[in-house]
Design a protein around this motif. Structure first.
Motif, mmCIF file in Angstrom:
data_model
loop_
_atom_site.group_PDB
_atom_site.id
_atom_site.type_symbol
_atom_site.label_atom_id
_atom_site.label_comp_id
_atom_site.label_asym_id
_atom_site.label_seq_id
_atom_site.Cartn_x
_atom_site.Cartn_y
_atom_site.Cartn_z
ATOM 1 N N VAL A 35 -4.588 2.503 -3.983
ATOM 2 C CA VAL A 35 -4.165 3.431 -5.039
ATOM 3 C C VAL A 35 -3.185 4.457 -4.478
ATOM 4 N N GLY A 36 -2.423 5.034 -5.394
ATOM 5 C CA GLY A 36 -1.573 6.185 -5.052
ATOM 6 C C GLY A 36 -0.249 5.801 -4.424
ATOM 7 N N ARG A 37 -0.304 5.203 -3.241
ATOM 8 C CA ARG A 37 0.956 4.814 -2.579
ATOM 9 C C ARG A 37 0.783 3.466 -1.902
ATOM 10 N N PRO A 38 1.916 2.823 -1.604
ATOM 11 C CA PRO A 38 1.830 1.495 -0.986
ATOM 12 C C PRO A 38 1.127 1.566 0.367
ATOM 13 N N ARG A 39 0.521 0.472 0.758
ATOM 14 C CA ARG A 39 -0.136 0.405 2.073
ATOM 15 C C ARG A 39 0.569 -0.662 2.911
ATOM 16 N N GLU A 40 0.999 -0.266 4.087
ATOM 17 C CA GLU A 40 1.658 -1.235 4.963
ATOM 18 C C GLU A 40 0.612 -2.092 5.666
ATOM 19 N N LEU A 41 0.855 -3.389 5.674
ATOM 20 C CA LEU A 41 -0.097 -4.306 6.303
ATOM 21 C C LEU A 41 0.603 -5.634 6.568
ATOM 22 N N ARG A 42 0.528 -6.090 7.780
ATOM 23 C CA ARG A 42 1.057 -7.429 8.063
ATOM 24 C C ARG A 42 0.026 -8.450 7.613
ATOM 25 N N MET A 43 0.467 -9.417 6.829
ATOM 26 C CA MET A 43 -0.488 -10.352 6.219
ATOM 27 C C MET A 43 -0.019 -11.786 6.403
ATOM 28 N N ARG A 44 -1.009 -12.682 6.363
ATOM 29 C CA ARG A 44 -0.700 -14.118 6.421
ATOM 30 C C ARG A 44 -1.043 -14.825 5.113
ATOM 31 N N ALA A 45 -2.121 -14.388 4.479
ATOM 32 C CA ALA A 45 -2.539 -15.060 3.238
ATOM 33 C C ALA A 45 -3.198 -14.067 2.288
ATOM 34 N N VAL A 46 -2.979 -14.306 0.999
ATOM 35 C CA VAL A 46 -3.466 -13.407 -0.041
ATOM 36 C C VAL A 46 -4.137 -14.244 -1.130
ATOM 37 N N LEU A 47 -5.205 -13.688 -1.711
ATOM 38 C CA LEU A 47 -5.898 -14.347 -2.816
ATOM 39 C C LEU A 47 -5.483 -13.709 -4.142
ATOM 40 N N VAL A 48 -5.186 -14.547 -5.126
ATOM 41 C CA VAL A 48 -4.875 -14.050 -6.476
ATOM 42 C C VAL A 48 -5.946 -14.571 -7.431
#
Lengths: 407, 85
Positions: free
Chosen positions: A376-389
């Protein structure tokens, strides 16, 4: 087996009319939700929506297409144009029957149908447009995209309400496995006309709030419904080897896994039952050959309806329990886009993977009792490989998709 | 009932089915097949419905499908309009 790769993205959303405009609006938390302007919403229980405003179809589409298309079809054509352009797809160089179209839709061309019912009622049967014969239909976006781009491979439409968009991408992936080169796939949806609005308000799930800041607050103690919107995303999905062979300009990401489940008959389980949704998530992970630890973030369905929020939180904590897994709800800026929601979340997830940043949700103060780490509020930086939708449709449709970045 | 001109027919076609693929509305337009102009059978049905509303011209579906060009449609419609007055 080769992976299904995304080589093109096209977005039409209440807060951005192309991919980068939408992504920029999403990261800066610019909302597209407001009081409905396309018709007078007075007298309806809900008055807010994520509208696409100021859209001039003649500026985007040939004149021949305008009289025969519903607003949502025009928008889907614009999104498909961007996706095909982004993919650098030259249809003439691909096998004649090697490129298909699969879209999803929850209502078809409702606004077009509304206008023709109005003509029938006010003027008489001879004044109903001959184009009503197909402009209202669920499969119309698939057909129009196919005709516009000369895509003669298999075409289809999935109708499973808000889960349908992910199911369409999954069907496109199946077609690639059967040997197709590419599929233009996704969903652009929404029927913000009086006829569509009574169908949506009849669910009892729309927020009655008049202040956009108080209207759609998923996972908040004050959650009391959601705001619908219009828009979505179209993608070009290709077999990885075929994409390399034709020299596709870039790979935007991968569809790694998917599963769909159907919930038990309403009334036979509590309304916050999470069993079927949990199973969709677990099966999607299994399809991707992934473990819960391989998932770096979730794009939630986020119904904003307390029972449904509880069910989603229960399913997510059951699968990912004990981890600080970031949960994103960029749809707090657009509203829930019916079948368009899943593909737009997939597009957003691919952009998040590309840039290593998760977009924020707005207006919600997530309740600790759900146990979710909502961004919430502001973007969060994070290096990612896979995301669930995750996406859910009315009446028990559950769909979950695992997407990966370009590497 | 006003006389139907080629310009007027072109306007009705545009209203019903959008701008055609060939912008020219001179003599050539009249003799080009509807398909070359970008108008399909539904576009012609829609145009026939408008001709009925505005000019009282009644064409059967079979006639509509066989018309072929704007010039032929104009000829059929004008014959009916003349016969009625």
């Amino acid at each position: 087996m080769n992976a299904a790769v995304v080589t093109g993205i096209g977005v039409v959303a209440p807060n951005g009319m192309n991919t980068e405009e939408y992504w920029n609006a999403t990261l800066t938390a610019r909302s597209g939700i407001g009081r409905i302007t396309r018709f007078a919403p007075d007298g309806y229980r809900a008055t807010l929506a994520g509208e696409i405003r100021g859209f001039d179809p003649a500026a985007h589409l040939p004149g021949r297409l305008v009289p025969q298309t519903d607003h949502s079809t025009r928008l889907s054509l614009v999104a498909a144009d961007e996706a095909v352009r982004d993919a650098g797809l030259d249809i003439g160089e691909l096998p004649e029957y090697g490129v298909g179209v699969v879209t999803a839709n929850s209502a078809g061309g409702f606004e077009f149908g509304h206008q023709e019912l109005d003509n029938l009622w006010r003027k008489g049967p001879e004044y109903v447009s001959a184009y009503q014969s197909f402009a209202w239909f669920y499969a119309v976006n698939t057909g129009q995209i196919s005709i516009r781009h000369g895509l003669r491979g298999p075409g289809g439409v999935l109708v499973s309400d808000e889960a349908g968009g992910l199911d369409a991408l999954a069907q496109a992936r199946r077609l690639l496995r059967r040997g197709l080169s590419a599929v233009v796939t996704g969903a652009v949806d929404g029927s913000l006309c009086p006829w569509g609005w009574i169908a949506q308000t009849a669910t009892g799930q729309l927020s009655a709030a008049e202040d956009p800041r108080l209207a759609y607050r998923p996972f908040d103690e004050e959650a009391a419904g959601f705001v619908p919107g219009e828009g979505g995303a179209m993608l070009v999905l290709e077999d990885e080897a075929a994409a390399r062979k034709r020299g596709a300009p870039g790979v935007r990401g991968r569809i790694l896994g998917h599963a769909a489940t159907f919930g038990p008959k309403p009334g036979t389980v509590p309304p916050d039952d999470a069993t079927a949704l949990r199973r969709a998530i677990e099966l999607a992970l299994a399809d991707a050959g992934a473990d819960a630890r391989d998932i770096d973030a979730v794009f939630a369905d986020a119904a904003g309806v307390p029972d449904l929020d509880r069910a989603e939180a229960t399913a997510l904590t059951a699968v990912f329990g004990g981890r600080e897994l970031p949960v994103c709800v960029p749809k707090t800026l657009t509203g829930r886009l019916c079948a368009g929601a899943g593909p737009l979340d997939v597009a957003t997830a691919l952009l998040a993977l590309r840039d290593g940043v998760l977009p924020p949700a707005v207006h919600t103060r997530p309740s600790p009792r759900y146990g979710l780490s909502v961004v919430v509020g502001r973007p969060r930086e994070l290096r990612m490989r896979a995301v669930l939708v995750v996406a859910r449709g009315l009446g028990g449709f559950n769909s979950a998709m695992v997407v990966g970045g370009s590497h | 009932m006003p006389d139907l001109t080629l310009d007027e027919l072109a306007r009705i076609l545009r209203d019903c089915a959008g701008e055609g693929e060939s912008a020219g509305r001179d003599g050539e337009f009249a003799d080009l097949p509807f398909t070359d102009l970008g108008y399909d059978s539904v576009a012609i049905l829609e145009t026939a419905a408008r001709l009925k509303q505005e000019y009282g011209v009644v064409l059967t579906d079979d006639e509509v499908m066989e018309i072929g060009t704007p010039g032929r449609l104009l000829e059929l419609a004008r014959r009916q309009i003349a016969g009625a007055s």
